[in-house]
Design a protein around this motif. Sequence first.
Motif, PDB file in Angstrom:
ATOM      1  N   TYR A  60       0.837  -1.195   0.000  1.00  0.00           N
ATOM      2  CA  TYR A  60       0.000   0.000   0.000  1.00  0.00           C
ATOM      3  C   TYR A  60       0.875   1.250   0.000  1.00  0.00           C
ATOM      4  N   CYS A  61       1.916   1.234   0.830  1.00  0.00           N
ATOM      5  CA  CYS A  61       2.832   2.378   0.915  1.00  0.00           C
ATOM      6  C   CYS A  61       3.618   2.546  -0.376  1.00  0.00           C
ATOM      7  N   ILE A  62       4.020   1.440  -0.975  1.00  0.00           N
ATOM      8  CA  ILE A  62       4.741   1.518  -2.245  1.00  0.00           C
ATOM      9  C   ILE A  62       3.856   2.187  -3.295  1.00  0.00           C
ATOM     10  N   ASP A  63       2.607   1.768  -3.391  1.00  0.00           N
ATOM     11  CA  ASP A  63       1.671   2.401  -4.339  1.00  0.00           C
ATOM     12  C   ASP A  63       1.519   3.892  -4.031  1.00  0.00           C
ATOM     13  N   ALA A  64       1.246   4.193  -2.763  1.00  0.00           N
ATOM     14  CA  ALA A  64       0.970   5.577  -2.372  1.00  0.00           C
ATOM     15  C   ALA A  64       2.174   6.479  -2.607  1.00  0.00           C
ATOM     16  N   TYR A  65       3.359   6.024  -2.212  1.00  0.00           N
ATOM     17  CA  TYR A  65       4.530   6.903  -2.315  1.00  0.00           C
ATOM     18  C   TYR A  65       5.182   6.879  -3.687  1.00  0.00           C
ATOM     19  N   THR A  66       4.871   5.891  -4.521  1.00  0.00           N
ATOM     20  CA  THR A  66       5.283   5.978  -5.925  1.00  0.00           C
ATOM     21  C   THR A  66       4.489   7.102  -6.584  1.00  0.00           C
ATOM     22  N   SER A  67       3.193   7.099  -6.367  1.00  0.00           N
ATOM     23  CA  SER A  67       2.338   8.158  -6.921  1.00  0.00           C
ATOM     24  C   SER A  67       2.727   9.520  -6.358  1.00  0.00           C
ATOM     25  N   ASP A  68       2.912   9.587  -5.054  1.00  0.00           N
ATOM     26  CA  ASP A  68       3.242  10.851  -4.399  1.00  0.00           C
ATOM     27  C   ASP A  68       4.581  11.402  -4.898  1.00  0.00           C
ATOM     28  N   ALA A  69       5.578  10.530  -4.999  1.00  0.00           N
ATOM     29  CA  ALA A  69       6.900  10.962  -5.451  1.00  0.00           C
ATOM     30  C   ALA A  69       6.831  11.487  -6.884  1.00  0.00           C
ATOM     31  N   LEU A  70       6.121  10.775  -7.746  1.00  0.00           N
ATOM     32  CA  LEU A  70       5.978  11.240  -9.129  1.00  0.00           C
ATOM     33  C   LEU A  70       5.302  12.606  -9.183  1.00  0.00           C
ATOM     34  N   GLN A  71       4.263  12.784  -8.358  1.00  0.00           N
ATOM     35  CA  GLN A  71       3.557  14.069  -8.320  1.00  0.00           C
ATOM     36  C   GLN A  71       4.467  15.192  -7.820  1.00  0.00           C
ATOM     37  N   LYS A  72       5.452  14.841  -7.012  1.00  0.00           N
ATOM     38  CA  LYS A  72       6.362  15.845  -6.457  1.00  0.00           C
ATOM     39  C   LYS A  72       7.616  16.010  -7.309  1.00  0.00           C
ATOM     40  N   GLY A  73       7.633  15.413  -8.497  1.00  0.00           N
ATOM     41  CA  GLY A  73       8.721  15.627  -9.435  1.00  0.00           C
ATOM     42  C   GLY A  73       9.898  14.680  -9.323  1.00  0.00           C
ATOM     43  N   VAL A  74       9.755  13.621  -8.551  1.00  0.00           N
ATOM     44  CA  VAL A  74      10.817  12.616  -8.449  1.00  0.00           C
ATOM     45  C   VAL A  74      10.771  11.770  -9.713  1.00  0.00           C
ATOM     46  N   ASP A  75      11.928  11.518 -10.307  1.00  0.00           N
ATOM     47  CA  ASP A  75      11.916  10.709 -11.528  1.00  0.00           C
ATOM     48  C   ASP A  75      12.220   9.239 -11.209  1.00  0.00           C
ATOM     49  N   GLU A  76      12.082   8.401 -12.210  1.00  0.00           N
ATOM     50  CA  GLU A  76      12.227   6.942 -12.034  1.00  0.00           C
ATOM     51  C   GLU A  76      13.626   6.559 -11.563  1.00  0.00           C
ATOM     52  N   THR A  77      14.641   7.245 -12.078  1.00  0.00           N
ATOM     53  CA  THR A  77      16.010   6.936 -11.664  1.00  0.00           C
ATOM     54  C   THR A  77      16.219   7.253 -10.183  1.00  0.00           C
ATOM     55  N   GLU A  78      15.690   8.378  -9.740  1.00  0.00           N
ATOM     56  CA  GLU A  78      15.803   8.752  -8.325  1.00  0.00           C
ATOM     57  C   GLU A  78      15.058   7.752  -7.434  1.00  0.00           C
ATOM     58  N   MET A  79      13.864   7.346  -7.892  1.00  0.00           N
ATOM     59  CA  MET A  79      13.094   6.377  -7.103  1.00  0.00           C
ATOM     60  C   MET A  79      13.862   5.066  -6.953  1.00  0.00           C
ATOM     61  N   MET A  80      14.409   4.564  -8.064  1.00  0.00           N
ATOM     62  CA  MET A  80      15.128   3.292  -7.996  1.00  0.00           C
ATOM     63  C   MET A  80      16.387   3.416  -7.140  1.00  0.00           C
ATOM     64  N   GLU A  81      17.069   4.545  -7.247  1.00  0.00           N
ATOM     65  CA  GLU A  81      18.264   4.753  -6.418  1.00  0.00           C
ATOM     66  C   GLU A  81      17.889   4.757  -4.935  1.00  0.00           C
ATOM     67  N   ALA A  82      16.768   5.395  -4.594  1.00  0.00           N
ATOM     68  CA  ALA A  82      16.309   5.401  -3.206  1.00  0.00           C
ATOM     69  C   ALA A  82      15.996   3.985  -2.721  1.00  0.00           C
TER      70      ALA A  82
END
Length: 110
Positions: A60-82
């Motif tokens: 649930y958190c993965i879904d929520a914070y993937t969406s939230d991060a994208l909305q806040k301008g985080v890109d896919e490379t940054e997400m995977m690095e995190a």
Amino acid sequence: MSSYYNPADLAKFGKISDWQPEMGRKFFDYYGEVFKEGALSEREKSLIALAVAHVVQCPYCIDAYTSDALQKGVDETEMMEAVHVGAAIKGGATLVHATMMMNKAKELSM
């Protein structure tokens, strides 16, 4: 494909207050304060939350914070690095406990 986790349940998160309103209110007040802009930006907090969501393995958190991060301008490379940072910390935390095993094994071998 079925899953134990129902994605629709994420939208019901606020309902956790139904059976214990006072504790639910306290949690959501705290949760809201944590994610406000502070020393860390909301964007940075979202990225941290995404990494932690993976470490604690909360779909649930993965879904929520993937969406939230994208909305806040985080890109896919940054997400995977995190996520890799979280995985490295979890792996390191697992491995550092091997020192306990090693100490015990040495103690029992003497």
